[in-house]
Design an enzyme around this catalytic site. Structure first.
Site, PDB file in Angstrom:
ATOM      1  N   ALA A  14      42.113  35.376  54.946  1.00 42.09           N
ATOM      2  CA  ALA A  14      43.480  35.770  55.281  1.00 42.09           C
ATOM      3  C   ALA A  14      43.522  37.151  55.917  1.00 42.09           C
ATOM      4  CB  ALA A  14      44.354  35.738  54.033  1.00 42.09           C
ATOM      5  N   GLU A  34      38.154  46.507  52.512  1.00 43.66           N
ATOM      6  CA  GLU A  34      37.263  45.524  51.909  1.00 43.66           C
ATOM      7  C   GLU A  34      36.426  46.206  50.835  1.00 43.66           C
ATOM      8  OE1 GLU A  34      35.056  42.766  50.412  1.00 43.66           O
ATOM      9  OE2 GLU A  34      36.724  42.274  51.754  1.00 43.66           O
ATOM     10  N   ALA A  35      36.407  45.613  49.633  1.00 39.53           N
ATOM     11  CA  ALA A  35      35.660  46.202  48.530  1.00 39.53           C
ATOM     12  C   ALA A  35      34.155  46.116  48.745  1.00 39.53           C
ATOM     13  CB  ALA A  35      36.039  45.521  47.217  1.00 39.53           C
ATOM     14  N   HIS A 470      37.908  26.820  44.782  1.00 37.86           N
ATOM     15  CA  HIS A 470      39.129  26.603  45.570  1.00 37.86           C
ATOM     16  C   HIS A 470      40.377  27.047  44.798  1.00 37.86           C
ATOM     17  CE1 HIS A 470      36.690  23.007  47.367  1.00 37.86           C
ATOM     18  NE2 HIS A 470      36.372  24.148  47.962  1.00 37.86           N
TER      19      HIS A 470
END
Length: 534
Positions: A14, A34-35, A470
């Site tokens: 996403a 972003e980690a 999921h």
């Protein structure tokens, strides 16, 4: 302090799509956090490197589920990508759109913005499929897609067996018609390389001056001025920095992480936050609840003929395949997790497929906890009910952003889920018994024909089942006041804060979640830009 118009948390499926689209407007500044770190590792780019990457704690979050009866009280890991591209950089590369009815049902509980009419258009805009542009398929988008290309008499027999069960054979299994079907799987692979969200959507726009990607940045919490989200406290190593968003903060950290960021920031169940010493900004009890996940089982068969891939991933054949991959980007190492996809109805009376099979020409050695393949030739199916009705929870344990949350899967608590799990095993056996495939099969090896009763099948799921990777639902979208986000993905009770990731889906779209997440983010960008234009 650095300021941007939009600050996006999470560079997964996403987040990369959002950064791609929002930064396309000159003058609009975007930060993407972003980690994890880079996705430029050979095992990430090589499709069959996925097993090593999924087990690498440097590149994955290893969420540990609480033991429960449905996992035979054994620990279970729900791995998620911790690098640019997020889970799209570590997944099995299956590209499954979901059924049009999934999105029309989503529209009924939210708004028409999420109907198939809009989501279908989003898919066409983002896809570059090798089959070319069609009425319902994209041919000129950023995400390159191909069909499984290692076709053998065995894989053809798999498809023929599906046809013998009444499934339509499709060239493109993602043709949107809510119908049962079988065919070669669509994959996020192009010229032998993984097409993650970062490869497709982020790499081509890194040159934009108005886009800044900040890696190795873990979000601690959101700061509010009154009810308005204005800043993010971010940890990078031993340093703490603050980023300010002039327009919006957008959480795209996924169904496992976005609820925790909200809770640490004071948005969640008030009683729970108070116990952790967190000041409540908005009492939102459903944050972290309604968690849905596929519960799959892998069934296996021994083959009479040496046509499986079991021998391709060990010894000299593995060396040969590695050499072929690095010289030509083809062969066994260039293939995705599964070759064939099937979507079936548990009963003719149900309106649309409710079970998915992914079929592979290999079989696992269960004595190694599925870390190696069997030495004898075999094939396997991972199967699961598509839209589970059981729901779990995920909640923070403390204010510490590095401490992983408490995860309760709560699998198979409904009778509907248990019945579909049993039917999944039965249908897999019907599939293996079809004439085109029966000629190749010697015997079922797992769970074995002794596993025949309903209770025995459920016990097999409990002892040997697998999560589908999921997970959705932990920041549910809806038009009702109890939902965490509204139909424009704005967090209820506060301002200038959205969630755009799998956590907003009330139910799992019918299949793997990578493709629906990208389409959802594409559509979300439309809504964000529409609001900005007002």
């Amino acid at each position: 302090m650095r300021e941007f118009d939009y600050v996006i948390v999470g560079a997964g499926a996403a987040g990369c799509v959002l950064a791609h689209r929002l930064s396309a407007t000159p003058g609009v500044t975007v930060a993407l956090l972003e980690a994890g770190g880079s996705d430029k590792h050979p095992f990430i780019q090589m499709p069959k490197g996925l097993a090593k990457v999924m087990a690498d704690p440097k590149r994955t979050w290893q969420y540990r589920a609480d033991p429960e009866a449905a996992t035979a009280y054994q620990p279970e890991i729900w791995a998620r990508g911790r690098l640019l591209g997020g889970s799209s950089s570590v997944n099995g590369m299956m590209y499954v759109r979901g059924q049009p009815a999934d999105f029309d049902e989503l529209a009924r509980v939210s708004s028409d913005d999420w109907s198939w009419r809009h989501i279908g258009a989003a898919y066409r805009a983002l896809e570059a499929h090798e089959l070319g542009e069609g009425e319902t398929r994209g041919g000129n988008g950023a995400l390159r897609l191909t069909l499984a290309d290692r076709r053998t008499p065995l894989t053809e027999a798999m498809i023929a067996a599906g046809s013998a069960m009444g499934l339509a054979r499709k060239e493109d299994v993602n043709d949107p018609d809510n119908a049962v079907c079988v065919g070669y799987a669509s994959r996020t692979i192009w010229r032998g390389r993984r097409q993650s969200a970062s490869t497709a959507f982020l790499d081509p726009v890194l040159h934009r001056a108005n886009l800044q990607v900040i890696a190795d940045a873990t979000v601690d919490r959101i700061r509010f001025e009154g009810k308005r989200a204005v800043e993010l406290e971010v940890l990078s190593g031993s340093e703490r920095m603050v980023l300010r968003a002039r327009k919006e903060i957008i959480l795209a950290a996924g169904a496992m992480a976005s609820p925790g960021i909200l809770q640490r920031s004071g948005v969640g169940a008030a009683a729970q936050l108070a116990q952790l010493g967190i000041q409540v900004v908005h009492d939102s009890p459903e944050v972290g609840r309604n968690l849905r996940e596929h519960r799959g089982i892998i069934q296996q068969w021994r083959l009479k003929v040496p046509m499986s891939d079991n021998s391709e991933y060990a010894g000299l054949p593995l060396l040969r395949n590695m050499l072929r991959y690095y010289t030509a980007r083809t062969g066994a190492m260039a293939s995705a997790a599964y070759e064939v996809g099937m979507w079936l109805k548990s009963d003719r009376s149900v309106p649309r497929p409710d079970i998915q099979f992914l079929v592979a020409p290999f079989s696992f050695d269960y004595s190694t906890q599925r870390t190696a393949l069997e030495k004898q030739p075999g094939m396997s199916i991972v199967g699961y009910p598509l839209r589970p009705t059981s729901s779990g929870e995920i909640h923070i344990r403390s204010k510490n952003p590095h401490e992983l949350p408490e995860l309760k899967p709560n699998y198979r608590v409904t009778s509907e889920d248990r019945a579909l799990m049993i039917r999944t095993v039965q249908l897999a056996r019907e599939f293996a018994g079809q004439a085109p495939l029966r000629a190749f099969i010697e015997a079922e090896t797992f769970p074995g024909l002794a596993c025949a009763s309903d209770d025995a099948i459920i016990e097999a799921y409990d002892k040997f089942g697998t999560c589908g990777y999921h997970a959705v639902g932990s920041c549910r979208m809806g038009s009702d006041a109890a939902s965490v986000v509204d139909p424009e993905l704005r967090v209820r009770g506060v301002e200038a804060l959205r969630v755009v990731d799998t956590s907003i889906f009330p139910q799992i779209p019918s299949g793997n979640t990578n493709a629906p997440t990208m389409a959802m983010a594409w559509r979300a960008a439309d809504l964000i830009m529409r609001e900005a234009a007002r």
